[in-house]
Design a protein around this motif. Structure first.
Motif, short mmCIF file in Angstrom:
data_model
loop_
_atom_site.label_atom_id
_atom_site.label_comp_id
_atom_site.label_asym_id
_atom_site.label_seq_id
_atom_site.Cartn_x
_atom_site.Cartn_y
_atom_site.Cartn_z
N LEU A 67 0.87 -1.17 0.00
CA LEU A 67 0.00 0.00 0.00
C LEU A 67 0.90 1.22 0.00
CD1 LEU A 67 -2.61 -1.05 2.72
CD2 LEU A 67 -2.81 -1.25 0.23
N PRO A 68 0.65 2.19 -0.85
CA PRO A 68 1.52 3.37 -0.90
C PRO A 68 1.43 4.19 0.38
CG PRO A 68 -0.41 3.68 -2.31
CD PRO A 68 -0.47 2.27 -1.78
N GLY A 69 2.55 4.78 0.77
CA GLY A 69 2.57 5.69 1.90
C GLY A 69 2.12 7.07 1.47
N GLU A 70 1.87 7.92 2.43
CA GLU A 70 1.47 9.30 2.12
C GLU A 70 2.67 10.22 2.26
OE1 GLU A 70 -2.03 10.77 3.96
OE2 GLU A 70 -3.03 8.83 3.88
N GLU A 72 6.12 11.54 2.41
CA GLU A 72 7.42 10.91 2.61
C GLU A 72 7.32 9.57 3.35
OE1 GLU A 72 10.45 12.14 1.46
OE2 GLU A 72 9.15 13.52 0.36
N GLU A 73 6.14 9.23 3.82
CA GLU A 73 5.96 7.98 4.58
C GLU A 73 6.17 6.77 3.67
OE1 GLU A 73 5.24 7.59 7.92
OE2 GLU A 73 5.66 9.74 7.97
N PRO A 74 6.86 5.75 4.18
CA PRO A 74 7.04 4.53 3.38
C PRO A 74 5.72 3.77 3.25
CG PRO A 74 7.91 4.20 5.59
CD PRO A 74 7.49 5.65 5.49
N GLY A 75 5.63 2.95 2.23
CA GLY A 75 4.44 2.12 2.04
C GLY A 75 4.39 1.00 3.07
#
Length: 138
Positions: A67-70, A72-75
């Motif tokens: 699931l993609p992160g938002e 700069e957050e990693p997925g």
């Protein structure tokens, strides 16, 4: 208001389940699919495929999806099940549809599941989501 702990039902020994495979179980008259993941954690969801109406999800393909992160957050990588019928895929942690094959998004019900003393325990009732009704045949 206090939340009551779900009733956990002993299904089988963890060693009875093959890694990355599913097995069907009957909980209070309702079929569920139980999966042993590669890290020896377990997941459980409804056995009924909401797209075909068949009780086949335990025979589905176990996998993972990022699931993609938002920003700069990693997925986040989540465990998935893909239907053996029409190949729709769901997040095994939430029941959310990840790939509906271009059709209506029909989530699945997921149950709390855990391993205690080498035994697989599954909640008698699904958490949150209601079981989806099947769509018309494609």
């Amino acid at each position: 208001m206090t939340t009551q702990e779900p009733t956990m039902i002993d299904i089988c020994a963890l060693s009875d389940l093959s890694v990355e495979r599913g097995a069907a179980a009957l909980l209070d008259g309702v079929q569920v699919a139980v999966f042993r993941l590669v890290d020896d954690s377990v997941r459980a969801c409804q056995q009924r495929d909401p797209y075909s109406g068949a009780n086949v999800l335990s025979r589905g393909l176990v996998g993972s999806h990022e699931l993609p992160g938002e920003g700069e957050e990693p997925g986040e990588i989540v465990p998935t099940i893909a239907s053996p019928m029409y190949k729709q895929a769901w997040n095994l942690d939430t029941g959310e549809v990840l790939d509906s094959g271009g059709g209506q998004k029909l989530p699945i019900a997921v149950h709390e599941a855990e391993v205690r003393d080498g035994r697989v325990l599954v909640s008698a009732r699904p958490r949150g989501a209601a079981v989806s009704e099947p769509a018309a045949a494609p």
